[in-house]
Design a protein around this motif. Sequence first.
Motif, PDB file in Angstrom:
ATOM      1  N   GLY A  88       0.716  -1.278   0.086  1.00  0.00           N
ATOM      2  CA  GLY A  88       0.075   0.139  -0.008  1.00  0.00           C
ATOM      3  C   GLY A  88       0.504   0.969   0.009  1.00  0.00           C
ATOM      4  O   GLY A  88       0.523   2.138  -0.565  1.00  0.00           O
ATOM      5  N   TRP A  89       1.905   0.657   0.683  1.00  0.00           N
ATOM      6  CA  TRP A  89       2.898   2.399   0.765  1.00  0.00           C
ATOM      7  C   TRP A  89       3.275   2.793  -0.859  1.00  0.00           C
ATOM      8  O   TRP A  89       4.205   3.905  -1.288  1.00  0.00           O
ATOM      9  N   GLU A  90       3.783   1.089  -0.988  1.00  0.00           N
ATOM     10  CA  GLU A  90       4.501   1.159  -2.131  1.00  0.00           C
ATOM     11  C   GLU A  90       3.742   2.219  -3.256  1.00  0.00           C
ATOM     12  O   GLU A  90       3.787   2.843  -4.245  1.00  0.00           O
ATOM     13  N   GLU A  91       2.243   2.313  -3.320  1.00  0.00           N
ATOM     14  CA  GLU A  91       1.528   2.041  -4.349  1.00  0.00           C
ATOM     15  C   GLU A  91       0.986   3.699  -4.258  1.00  0.00           C
ATOM     16  O   GLU A  91       0.876   4.515  -5.260  1.00  0.00           O
ATOM     17  N   LEU A  92       0.729   4.200  -2.735  1.00  0.00           N
ATOM     18  CA  LEU A  92       0.756   5.660  -2.689  1.00  0.00           C
ATOM     19  C   LEU A  92       2.511   6.682  -2.940  1.00  0.00           C
ATOM     20  O   LEU A  92       2.016   7.049  -3.807  1.00  0.00           O
ATOM     21  N   ASP A  93       3.207   5.785  -2.675  1.00  0.00           N
ATOM     22  CA  ASP A  93       4.656   6.568  -3.309  1.00  0.00           C
ATOM     23  C   ASP A  93       4.885   6.582  -4.542  1.00  0.00           C
ATOM     24  O   ASP A  93       4.802   7.293  -5.009  1.00  0.00           O
ATOM     25  N   ASN A  94       4.260   5.253  -5.149  1.00  0.00           N
ATOM     26  CA  ASN A  94       4.168   5.592  -7.095  1.00  0.00           C
ATOM     27  C   ASN A  94       3.504   6.747  -7.632  1.00  0.00           C
ATOM     28  O   ASN A  94       3.517   7.458  -8.340  1.00  0.00           O
ATOM     29  N   MET A  95       1.964   6.904  -6.910  1.00  0.00           N
ATOM     30  CA  MET A  95       1.057   7.606  -7.125  1.00  0.00           C
ATOM     31  C   MET A  95       1.556   9.128  -6.805  1.00  0.00           C
ATOM     32  O   MET A  95       1.348   9.868  -8.279  1.00  0.00           O
ATOM     33  N   LEU A  96       2.031   9.373  -5.624  1.00  0.00           N
ATOM     34  CA  LEU A  96       2.163  10.811  -5.478  1.00  0.00           C
ATOM     35  C   LEU A  96       3.504  11.414  -6.299  1.00  0.00           C
ATOM     36  O   LEU A  96       3.982  12.874  -6.325  1.00  0.00           O
ATOM     37  N   SER A  97       4.338  10.071  -6.585  1.00  0.00           N
ATOM     38  CA  SER A  97       5.598  10.325  -7.630  1.00  0.00           C
ATOM     39  C   SER A  97       5.050  11.430  -8.609  1.00  0.00           C
ATOM     40  O   SER A  97       5.719  11.845  -8.928  1.00  0.00           O
ATOM     41  N   LYS A  98       4.151  11.285  -8.918  1.00  0.00           N
ATOM     42  CA  LYS A  98       3.297  11.754 -11.157  1.00  0.00           C
ATOM     43  C   LYS A  98       3.519  13.009 -10.336  1.00  0.00           C
ATOM     44  O   LYS A  98       3.086  14.156 -11.462  1.00  0.00           O
ATOM     45  N   PHE A  99       3.232  14.079  -8.887  1.00  0.00           N
ATOM     46  CA  PHE A  99       3.377  15.411  -8.773  1.00  0.00           C
ATOM     47  C   PHE A  99       4.236  15.820  -8.203  1.00  0.00           C
ATOM     48  O   PHE A  99       5.071  15.691  -8.737  1.00  0.00           O
ATOM     49  N   ASP A 100       4.197  17.014  -9.527  1.00  0.00           N
ATOM     50  CA  ASP A 100       5.300  17.869  -9.064  1.00  0.00           C
ATOM     51  C   ASP A 100       5.152  18.351  -7.529  1.00  0.00           C
ATOM     52  O   ASP A 100       6.879  18.826  -6.880  1.00  0.00           O
ATOM     53  N   VAL A 101       4.011  18.860  -6.812  1.00  0.00           N
ATOM     54  CA  VAL A 101       4.434  20.007  -5.623  1.00  0.00           C
ATOM     55  C   VAL A 101       3.803  18.353  -5.080  1.00  0.00           C
ATOM     56  O   VAL A 101       2.520  17.950  -4.764  1.00  0.00           O
ATOM     57  N   VAL A 102       4.087  17.956  -3.051  1.00  0.00           N
ATOM     58  CA  VAL A 102       3.448  16.952  -2.737  1.00  0.00           C
ATOM     59  C   VAL A 102       3.839  17.946  -1.540  1.00  0.00           C
ATOM     60  O   VAL A 102       4.470  17.664  -0.777  1.00  0.00           O
ATOM     61  N   GLY A 103       2.360  17.931  -0.136  1.00  0.00           N
ATOM     62  CA  GLY A 103       2.642  18.073   0.638  1.00  0.00           C
ATOM     63  C   GLY A 103       1.074  18.768   1.575  1.00  0.00           C
ATOM     64  O   GLY A 103      -0.455  18.443   0.844  1.00  0.00           O
ATOM     65  N   THR A 104       1.438  18.826   2.102  1.00  0.00           N
ATOM     66  CA  THR A 104      -0.272  19.535   2.668  1.00  0.00           C
ATOM     67  C   THR A 104      -0.761  20.870   3.448  1.00  0.00           C
ATOM     68  O   THR A 104      -0.379  21.986   3.007  1.00  0.00           O
ATOM     69  N   THR A 105      -2.191  20.911   3.494  1.00  0.00           N
ATOM     70  CA  THR A 105      -2.722  22.672   3.436  1.00  0.00           C
ATOM     71  C   THR A 105      -3.868  22.275   3.951  1.00  0.00           C
ATOM     72  O   THR A 105      -4.747  21.410   3.878  1.00  0.00           O
ATOM     73  N   GLN A 106      -3.996  23.636   4.207  1.00  0.00           N
ATOM     74  CA  GLN A 106      -5.709  23.548   4.824  1.00  0.00           C
ATOM     75  C   GLN A 106      -6.310  25.106   4.210  1.00  0.00           C
ATOM     76  O   GLN A 106      -7.351  24.863   4.869  1.00  0.00           O
ATOM     77  N   ARG A 107      -6.024  25.526   2.956  1.00  0.00           N
ATOM     78  CA  ARG A 107      -6.580  26.093   2.550  1.00  0.00           C
ATOM     79  C   ARG A 107      -6.339  25.578   0.944  1.00  0.00           C
ATOM     80  O   ARG A 107      -5.549  25.945   0.376  1.00  0.00           O
ATOM     81  N   PHE A 108      -7.999  25.715   0.619  1.00  0.00           N
ATOM     82  CA  PHE A 108      -7.618  25.103  -1.275  1.00  0.00           C
ATOM     83  C   PHE A 108      -8.990  25.647  -1.510  1.00  0.00           C
ATOM     84  O   PHE A 108     -10.442  26.227  -0.596  1.00  0.00           O
TER      85      PHE A 108
END
Length: 108
Positions: A88-108
């Motif tokens: 599961g962590w590997e799948e999540l890592d693979n999915m997130l690696s396709k994005f340019d920026v990964v982080g958390t936000t409270q405003r969207f």
Amino acid sequence: PIALRPRGREPLAYYLSFYKWGVAFRIQEALTKGEVQPQWGRNFSEWARQVPNLQSSIMVRGMTAMGAEYSGRIHASRRTIGPAGGRGWEELDNMLSKFDVVGTTQRF
């Protein structure tokens, strides 16, 4: 340039939001009906213990939200994100690696 990023929230804020939106009223209804130990637990902390890695699990498999909301737990056989490491962590890592920026936000 176009930057792609997933929308992720700070984990506690995510849990609180999910709980307020889809779980708290279910617990209140069950307690009002006299259930001593509702399947969701009796409060936020009891419910949260039953749904580990909620946001990450939903990112990998969106339908994970159903178990967390309707039955108050993510059954072990359905957990896509388990203890550190694993598929599961590997799948999540693979999915997130396709994005340019990964982080958390409270405003969207």
